[in-house]
Enzyme design. Structure first.
Site, mmCIF file in Angstrom:
data_model
loop_
_atom_site.group_PDB
_atom_site.id
_atom_site.type_symbol
_atom_site.label_atom_id
_atom_site.label_comp_id
_atom_site.label_asym_id
_atom_site.label_seq_id
_atom_site.Cartn_x
_atom_site.Cartn_y
_atom_site.Cartn_z
ATOM 1 N N GLU A 70 35.044 42.379 58.974
ATOM 2 C CA GLU A 70 35.230 43.721 58.410
ATOM 3 C C GLU A 70 35.022 44.749 59.516
ATOM 4 O O GLU A 70 34.220 44.539 60.433
ATOM 5 C CB GLU A 70 34.209 43.953 57.279
ATOM 6 C CG GLU A 70 34.276 45.371 56.705
ATOM 7 C CD GLU A 70 33.502 45.555 55.398
ATOM 8 O OE1 GLU A 70 32.760 44.643 55.006
ATOM 9 O OE2 GLU A 70 33.665 46.626 54.793
ATOM 10 N N ASN B 298 38.962 45.192 46.912
ATOM 11 C CA ASN B 298 37.624 44.629 47.148
ATOM 12 C C ASN B 298 36.612 45.235 46.185
ATOM 13 O O ASN B 298 36.553 46.465 46.038
ATOM 14 C CB ASN B 298 37.173 44.944 48.585
ATOM 15 C CG ASN B 298 35.741 44.478 48.858
ATOM 16 O OD1 ASN B 298 35.485 43.277 48.910
ATOM 17 N ND2 ASN B 298 34.819 45.413 49.007
ATOM 18 N N GLU B 299 35.845 44.391 45.538
ATOM 19 C CA GLU B 299 34.704 44.821 44.695
ATOM 20 C C GLU B 299 35.021 46.076 43.886
ATOM 21 O O GLU B 299 34.263 47.053 43.891
ATOM 22 C CB GLU B 299 33.450 45.034 45.561
ATOM 23 C CG GLU B 299 32.952 43.743 46.176
ATOM 24 C CD GLU B 299 31.572 43.838 46.832
ATOM 25 O OE1 GLU B 299 31.061 44.945 47.024
ATOM 26 O OE2 GLU B 299 31.008 42.774 47.155
ATOM 27 N N GLU C 4 32.916 36.289 49.681
ATOM 28 C CA GLU C 4 31.752 36.822 50.403
ATOM 29 C C GLU C 4 30.537 36.055 49.917
ATOM 30 O O GLU C 4 30.201 36.104 48.727
ATOM 31 C CB GLU C 4 31.550 38.319 50.148
ATOM 32 C CG GLU C 4 32.563 39.199 50.847
ATOM 33 C CD GLU C 4 32.254 40.687 50.718
ATOM 34 O OE1 GLU C 4 31.071 41.070 50.675
ATOM 35 O OE2 GLU C 4 33.229 41.459 50.658
HETATM 36 O O1 AHR Z 1 29.742 42.189 53.614
HETATM 37 C C1 AHR Z 1 29.173 43.456 53.500
HETATM 38 C C2 AHR Z 1 29.642 44.199 52.259
HETATM 39 O O2 AHR Z 1 29.148 43.546 51.124
HETATM 40 C C3 AHR Z 1 31.125 44.270 52.018
HETATM 41 O O3 AHR Z 1 31.732 45.328 52.685
HETATM 42 C C4 AHR Z 1 31.215 44.461 50.539
HETATM 43 O O4 AHR Z 1 32.403 43.929 50.007
HETATM 44 C C5 AHR Z 1 29.971 43.799 50.001
HETATM 45 O O5 AHR Z 1 29.299 44.593 49.097
#
Ligand code: AHR
Length: 502
Positions: free
Chosen positions: A28, A175-176, A295
């Site tokens: 990231e 994402n999330e 993740e």
């Molecule tokens: O991996 C760190 C962060 O954790 C990521 O950006 C996010 O998707 C998660 O909350």
């Protein structure tokens, strides 16, 4: 003396085949994962593209098979157009997710070149921004990345120096999106519709893309379960995977529960499988949704959240640079065992993240790169955990944990490779006692122990640091034997074990 833990392996009793993408990782634009992590022009080991050779060597040794990119929370503000074309002309932007400044010196083309440098076994896993952007931008990115030639965006890619399409087949739809911290956070209904429409449109370009819909950011989210069901009710026929994220840490000195983190991970997986299959049943669908655990790791998140306020908008600051202990490595090993034990449904998994940011590899700018303790279980599982997972039902002594009640001291799985070799992965969760292990290996034609490697230490807090980068490493264990079809081993207290049989 503790009574032995036991299980039986038989070739007819299997879980499923391991998808190599179970050994993925994650890069990231966060802290120093990209800048001074994988990319550092001028570093003594850097190539012409600025990729650090010492880090690439470690990534190859780690054995990652896919790398999710470019976020994470970062992706919800990501403008892919900023990250392509001549580097000197790329804009600097505010990254709202991490309150940093993004220079865009490393972008899409550099990511693909980085994967090629790792090796042909490593495939891209690209996320599209469904936080602040939508269907149109996802399609534009897909056209730029994957269309061969003859359109505005594919010709632009060629003009930027990448004549060959990138061939990205695995895509994350945001994402999330369930998290209120996410830029452009959505309700399950809003996201379900957007994910479905983005998926439908992306399949109009290429029906063979593989798509991951966002599940819950973690199992403790209030919306967990309902979120997955609502999203999948919209997108079931259009996506292949639903995502899961989980981070574990020792809280308030409760090490016994921390060592049992995989109990939570396995329940999480089983809950999501049940939810997916419930939606499938309602839709009378034969299709099965697979899981992308994209993740997972140990992350000392509470320390991060409690940190003093830092100056805003720095470039590549030191963020989330956890230094892992032997205890953390044993938990990471146990989490790998949990993923393998569910290989029938978990198709993709990404250790978050790859370098510097809660990572198995640490670097210093202009200086060395080294392996964290957590590097070893991942590298060993990736190397020896390919093939078919055998069904392992342990009969083990237990110990009491505040969070999960009585938990087996032994956590284990076994993988049979195409050549018949079987590797047992086992964790002894006891902090005090070694654990005798007996495995009956009926019908597998196994006669000898190739290797028993263990990661354990008299100091469970031992870590690898810049000053002492090789303090912790796996060691060979003597006296492990295979007699009359039974494997006998002694698992050291608080240990990760890899026992290979042929
Ligand atoms: O991996 C760190 C962060 O954790 C990521 O950006 C996010 O998707 C998660 O909350």
């Amino acid at each position: 003396m503790t009574r032995p833990a036991r299980f039986t392996l038989h070739p007819d009793f299997t879980v499923g085949d391991v998808d190599p993408r179970l050994f993925g990782s994650f890069v990231e634009h966060l802290g120093r994962c990209v800048y001074t992590g994988i990319h550092e022009p001028g570093h003594p080991t850097a190539d012409e593209a600025g990729l650090r050779g010492d880090v690439l060597d470690l990534i190859r040794e780690l054995g990652v098979t896919t790398v999710r990119y470019p976020g994470g929370n970062f992706v919800s503000g990501y403008k892919w157009e900023d990250s392509v074309g001549p580097v000197g002309e790329r804009p600097r932007r505010l990254d709202l997710a991490w309150r940093s400044t993004e220079s865009n010196r490393f972008g899409l083309s550099e990511y693909i070149a980085f994967l090629k440098q790792i090796g042909p076994q490593t495939e891209p896993m690209m996320a599209v921004n469904l936080g602040t952007r939508g269907v149109a931008e996802a399609l534009e990115l897909q056209e730029y990345a994957n269309h061969p030639a003859g359109t505005a965006l594919s010709d632009l890619r060629a003009a930027h120096g990448d004549k060959e399409p990138f061939g990205i087949r695995l895509w994350c739809l945001g994402n999330e999106m369930d998290g209120p911290w996410q830029t452009g956070h959505k309700t399950a209904e809003e996201y379900g519709r957007l994910a479905a429409e983005t998926a439908r449109a992306m399949r109009q370009i290429d029906p063979s893309v593989q798509l991951v819909a966002c599940g819950s950011s973690h199992r403790a989210m209030d919306t967990f379960g309902a979120w997955e069901a609502t999203v999948l009710a919209e997108a079931y026929d259009l996506v292949d995977h639903v995502s899961l994220h989980a981070y574990y840490e020792e809280i308030d000195g409760d090490r016994d529960s921390f060592l049992a983190s995989a109990v939570d991970m396995e329940s999480f997986i089983e809950d999501v499988v049940a939810t997916c299959d419930h939606v499938g049943a309602r839709l009378k669908s034969k299709k099965r949704i697979h899981l992308s655990f994209d993740e997972w790791n140990v992350w000392y998140m509470s320390a991060f959240q409690a940190r003093p306020a830092a100056p805003d908008w720095p470039e590549a600051p030191r963020l989330l640079e956890d230094n892992y202990s032997v205890t953390d490595a044993v938990v990471v090993g146990s989490l790998l065992i949990a993923l393998l034990r569910h290989a029938d449904r978990v198709a993709v998994a990404c250790l978050a993240q790859l370098v510097n940011v809660i990572a198995p590899i640490l670097t210093e700018p202009g200086g060395p790169a080294w392996r964290q303790t957590t590097f070893f279980p991942f590298a060993q599982a990736s190397r020896h955990g390919r093939g078919r997972v055998l069904d392992v039902r342990v009969d083990s002594p237990t110990y009491a944990t505040p969070k999960y009640g009585e938990v087996p001291l032994l956590h284990a799985t076994a993988v049979r490779a195409a050549d018949g070799t079987v590797t047992v992965f086992a964790v002894n969760r006891s902090r005090r006692d070694s654990l005798p292990l007996e495995v009956t290996v009926a019908g597998l034609g196994l006669t000898s122990v190739v290797e028993h490697s263990a990661l354990a230490d008299t100091d469970p807090e031992a870590r690898n640091t810049r000053e002492d980068p090789e303090r912790v490493a796996p060691h060979a264990v003597a006296d492990t034997s295979l007699r009359d079809g039974v494997l006998h081993a002694d698992l050291e207290p608080l240990s990760w074990n890899v026992i290979r049989l042929s």
